[in-house]
Design a protein around this motif. Sequence first.
Motif, PDB file in Angstrom:
ATOM      1  N   MET A  26      19.233  -1.423 -13.069  1.00  0.00           N
ATOM      2  CA  MET A  26      20.699  -1.222 -12.051  1.00  0.00           C
ATOM      3  C   MET A  26      21.470  -2.357 -12.633  1.00  0.00           C
ATOM      4  SD  MET A  26      19.328  -3.502  -8.788  1.00  0.00           S
ATOM      5  CE  MET A  26      19.058  -5.145  -8.983  1.00  0.00           C
ATOM      6  N   TRP A  27      22.894  -2.125 -13.119  1.00  0.00           N
ATOM      7  CA  TRP A  27      23.542  -2.499 -14.100  1.00  0.00           C
ATOM      8  C   TRP A  27      24.141  -3.796 -13.055  1.00  0.00           C
ATOM      9  CZ3 TRP A  27      24.688  -2.210 -18.494  1.00  0.00           C
ATOM     10  CH2 TRP A  27      24.026  -1.476 -19.283  1.00  0.00           C
ATOM     11  N   GLN A  28      23.985  -5.119 -13.119  1.00  0.00           N
ATOM     12  CA  GLN A  28      24.243  -6.156 -12.977  1.00  0.00           C
ATOM     13  C   GLN A  28      25.841  -6.824 -13.348  1.00  0.00           C
ATOM     14  OE1 GLN A  28      22.877  -7.889  -9.520  1.00  0.00           O
ATOM     15  NE2 GLN A  28      23.346  -5.625 -10.288  1.00  0.00           N
ATOM     16  N   PHE A  29      26.834  -7.581 -12.441  1.00  0.00           N
ATOM     17  CA  PHE A  29      27.659  -8.069 -13.100  1.00  0.00           C
ATOM     18  C   PHE A  29      27.439  -9.592 -13.885  1.00  0.00           C
ATOM     19  CE2 PHE A  29      31.627 -10.298 -13.972  1.00  0.00           C
ATOM     20  CZ  PHE A  29      31.627 -11.051 -13.059  1.00  0.00           C
ATOM     21  N   PRO A  89      16.861  -9.965 -11.196  1.00  0.00           N
ATOM     22  CA  PRO A  89      16.329 -10.123 -10.236  1.00  0.00           C
ATOM     23  C   PRO A  89      15.082 -10.138  -9.914  1.00  0.00           C
ATOM     24  CG  PRO A  89      18.702  -8.152 -10.199  1.00  0.00           C
ATOM     25  CD  PRO A  89      18.208  -8.678 -11.852  1.00  0.00           C
ATOM     26  N   ARG A 110      26.645  -4.197 -21.666  1.00  0.00           N
ATOM     27  CA  ARG A 110      28.261  -2.746 -21.563  1.00  0.00           C
ATOM     28  C   ARG A 110      28.719  -3.848 -21.117  1.00  0.00           C
ATOM     29  NH1 ARG A 110      27.007   1.966 -17.909  1.00  0.00           N
ATOM     30  NH2 ARG A 110      27.614   0.409 -16.179  1.00  0.00           N
ATOM     31  N   LEU A 153      34.727  -6.912 -19.056  1.00  0.00           N
ATOM     32  CA  LEU A 153      33.631  -7.680 -17.607  1.00  0.00           C
ATOM     33  C   LEU A 153      32.404  -7.166 -18.400  1.00  0.00           C
ATOM     34  CD1 LEU A 153      35.026  -6.802 -14.122  1.00  0.00           C
ATOM     35  CD2 LEU A 153      35.471  -8.831 -15.546  1.00  0.00           C
ATOM     36  N   SER A 172      18.823 -14.287  -8.421  1.00  0.00           N
ATOM     37  CA  SER A 172      19.624 -13.516  -9.640  1.00  0.00           C
ATOM     38  C   SER A 172      21.381 -13.510  -9.856  1.00  0.00           C
ATOM     39  CB  SER A 172      19.825 -12.446  -9.377  1.00  0.00           C
ATOM     40  OG  SER A 172      20.650 -11.416  -8.792  1.00  0.00           O
ATOM     41  N   GLY A 173      21.964 -14.201 -11.293  1.00  0.00           N
ATOM     42  CA  GLY A 173      22.523 -14.608 -11.630  1.00  0.00           C
ATOM     43  C   GLY A 173      22.480 -15.347 -12.790  1.00  0.00           C
ATOM     44  N   VAL A 224      21.785 -10.542  -4.263  1.00  0.00           N
ATOM     45  CA  VAL A 224      22.334 -11.932  -4.241  1.00  0.00           C
ATOM     46  C   VAL A 224      23.038 -12.673  -5.260  1.00  0.00           C
ATOM     47  CG1 VAL A 224      23.238 -13.568  -2.278  1.00  0.00           C
ATOM     48  CG2 VAL A 224      21.554 -11.436  -1.626  1.00  0.00           C
ATOM     49  N   ALA A 262      22.578 -15.472  -7.239  1.00  0.00           N
ATOM     50  CA  ALA A 262      22.045 -17.487  -6.759  1.00  0.00           C
ATOM     51  C   ALA A 262      23.469 -18.499  -6.291  1.00  0.00           C
ATOM     52  CB  ALA A 262      21.695 -18.118  -7.796  1.00  0.00           C
ATOM     53  N   LYS A 279      26.201  -4.319  -7.514  1.00  0.00           N
ATOM     54  CA  LYS A 279      26.180  -5.257  -8.625  1.00  0.00           C
ATOM     55  C   LYS A 279      26.293  -7.169  -9.443  1.00  0.00           C
ATOM     56  CE  LYS A 279      28.384  -1.513 -10.558  1.00  0.00           C
ATOM     57  NZ  LYS A 279      27.090  -0.372 -11.079  1.00  0.00           N
TER      58      LYS A 279
END
Lengths: 218, 348, 547
Positions: free
Chosen positions: A66-69, A87, A162, A167, A184-185, C45, C47, C75
Amino acid sequence: MANEGSRSDLSAPDASHHAEPESPDRRQFLDTASRTAMVAGVVGGYGGFALIAGKYLYPATTGDVMWQFVSEVEGIKVGESIRYRGPSGEMINITRMRREGTADDFIALSSTCPHLGCQVRWEGQNDRFFCPCHNGEFDPSGIGIGGPPGDAGQSLPRYELRVERGLLHIAVPPPRFASAEDRSGIVTADEGIVGPGHDPCLGCESDRPGYHGGEELV
Amino acid sequence: MSVASWFGDRLPISGRQFQELTNEPVPYHLKRWWFALGGTPAYLFIVQIITGILLAFYYESSPSTAYQSVEHITTSVSFGWYIRSVHKWAATLMIVAVILHQMRVFFTGAYRNPREINWVVGMCLLFCTLMTGFTGYSLVYEQLSFWGATVGANISDTIPFVGGFLKRMMLAGDAYNQSTLSRFFVLHAAILPVTIVFLIATHIAVIRMQGVTEFQFKDEDEGTARTFNFFPDHLYTELIIGLVLMVVLSALATILPATLGPEANPLQTPEVIKPEWFFYVAFRWLKLFTGTAAVLSMGFIVFVMFAWPWIDNWIRKHTRFQEASVWIGILGVVTIIGLTLWEAFARH
Amino acid sequence: MTLETKRIVIATLGGLFLLSLVLVQWMETARKAEEAGIRAPHVSVPASSRECVECHAEENPGIVTHWEGSTHAEKGVGCVECHQAEIEEADSYLHHGAQIATVVTPRDCARCHDHEANEFALSHHSSAGNILASLDNFLAETVEGSRIDFNPHSPTPGKAVDMVNGMASAQSGCLQCHGAKVALESTDGGLITVDDLAPDTDGRPTNLDAFAKIMRDDKGKPIIFAGTWPNTGIGRLNLDGTRGSCAACHSRHDFSPRRARQPENCGKCHLGPDHPQKEIYEESKHGIAFRDLKDDMNLDSEEWILGIDYAAAPTCATCHMSGNIRNGGRVTHDPGERISWTNRPPVSRVMDTDINHAIVTETDPELRRPLIHDTANQKRDRMKDVCSHCHTDSYVNSFYDQYDNLVILYNEKFAKPGLAIMGALQANGLSTSTQFDEEIEWTWFYLWHHEGRRARHGASMMAPDYTHWHGMYEVAERFYMELVPQAREIVQHGRDTGMRAQAAAVEQVIDEILQRPEHIWFEEGAEEAAARIREEMERRYGGAQQN
């Protein structure tokens, strides 16, 4: 035909004491046939179940991503590296090498050292990834060049990136299921020196619920 | 050197002795399928162990992820729904088989001297099976899992003297908390299965030591053989039962698969809290009395069940009712069925 | 049962078991196929937003549920990504450890969606807040309300009313669509807006005195003046200098493109007696087709390109904004790009725009040409690109002839004359400079602002009933039965009160208009025209017919 074994004759097979009008060959054939059929049935049935159990256990490699920002491209300076937690909990270093603003400027590598699992960090001044546990070194593309990983020819796994309209997005495997521990992040907590296989965020103060860097909980 | 002689050199048992040990003569009446009811729960127990182990590969026993892991198994893992459904149905069938077996033993008087020990072991097996069913359902962490466990613990609390201790041991505290689910998991997946294995081993060992009673039914001729071989005859019987059960389980798993209710919410009690079906009789009984009287009367009944061989012996010795156990048994069965159905259909 | 029989039974049962497992495998395959389509996308979500989600899921579960259904959630764009604010920004505050601002402006959205934000900033939508300087503004603030608070004149049982907020009509009415000027309460009792803060290009206030006066609650949160928030007007004047609110069309917190593609979305504001675009669309064949074929509209698709993803029917977005195969699938957030007439003013104007997207007002053709950056015809061609997906060129061009004709008819027969009459009254001092204090001002307002617009909009989007009965018919009635008699009455009144010369001047304007061929019927009767019509009816339908 009733089976007789009144004297508990245990070693003999089911020998019949009656006179048989059928030929011994036919008798033999039916006997073998029924035995074979039985074994086939049992093996087929339980074997099928075992196959199902096997499929059940074997982890599904769907190859799903899955593509995540991650961040705006301009949020990462050239030569800077940010840490991103996916994630499913994987720790990733995303480093910016150039200033063109395309996905090729960046490289996303797992930050877990393949030697014994410590977290590596990017050293811009030395143009390398460095593992503090046993002085492992990796070149900017993740190939081991020194220390135990270099000797073993190991490298850091890569993640696809990507850039879309300024972004930055990263392709990460989806987690098994949504869980309350999903965090996540971009990771900003300061880790410090870590031991083998130690997740630098375990035992962090910021893990404690209610902690806000000293701010009063409102 | 053959394989047999390689082992023969090392293990102090000859081929003949081994054969004698395993190929026991099985009394003729076991050709009647009604008497295969002992093997049925044993077979289903093995099915439970295998499917249970498979489920344990993906199940997570922490309250924050338990429900999601069950959902993951049911909806994402290949054949997860099947393994889970087989596990659920085999649990029901195992309890049914255990109860039917016990009824067979009761109504054929097979608990009488010298078989009192095995009756007690069997009663222990019954309760272990029921407890395994109870703890298993608590692991799903649905609303009824949580509240059923809470209510169950509170009911144990009303037992005089040991109630509070039992409740706190069950819940790992005064109320359902972070450690409760792990406790249930260890009970369900480790302690109870191991206990059941030992009890089964004891149960079978005692049978082998004492031998199976030889019955003769009215419709059999005199002079027919009294026993037949375990291998392959009785084994085939057991295989047939096993395969029939697998087909039935697969059919049930496919047609009536295990579903998932809403996730446990400690802040919201559902309108109706009901235990699993096998506890309906107890639940209804407890509702007919209040507090301590309920628990004590139930305790008394359980005691009577455990002590039945001695009670039956006393009745036959000191009264003229030689067939009393049959009538009492019929009364018991009707009562159990009646209370179970009552609870099943009650809507409150 | 013999042993052999038993073996056969076992073999059969084994086969049956295997068969049942084949059924299980078949069910598994079917289940996987179904799940692939149905499974909801995973919500990530980030962090930094986890605590926000945890708390607000309890407090305002709707917000969190909406967000979880959005592409943002898929995303990994959470709360902090949009609500984060620098400490220097006027409305930022510390909330449970995060520096945030409640109001999210186009500047925040532009961090990731800069292309759309820039297009929007050039559009008429973003300048909707300019109503604050218009006639409508006067209507709402002064005629309907009061620019200064006033005392109530009797108590309201059950509620303590100290002062009456005269701006309530504007705040709950006009500004909810057009956008309010967001204001913070000031420690000196006044209000602080973008005008006071004078933000720089990064949105940070340069006037630090004004910044210092921002009233904050005991947790440091700036108090937003209730009259200006909540407000998601499309032309909202934000504290950071940006104009607009993306959430006006892309409702928060799911920011659903699906919703923005549907006519009901635009219909929140584009409806009503003065610009009934929603009602007009619903009357038109386009609206009828949409209602019937909504399931074929593929509203959930990621790209929504006319001709590729759907072609069943057009919605507002289809014609005015969305991409199609003739323009490379490019969405525009400036609907003005495709509009050739502006029907907003009393007299419609051709949309030749200059480099700043403003209409060129120069009348001399020679002087006009170099100023024009984008002609009205170019805009019309962009719109025709959309039309041609379903209609042939001759059809489209003839339609535009019909449309142009109606607009010009309205302009020439009623709008320009009306403007001339009102102008003459003003110039000659026969009407006060205050708007809406005389009946004729209301009459004129209805004529051009309500009925005149309805007629023009109706023609533009193929709604005959709005063009005629709700449109030109009412324009004509208003003009002949009210505007002209009222103007004549004022003239007479002027003559009676000694303003003979001025009265005569205005009368001359009125008379000159009514002598024109298109108006002459009103003065001199139109017996000839009526007779001709009667003859035609008898010829067609024969006999003694009622007319």
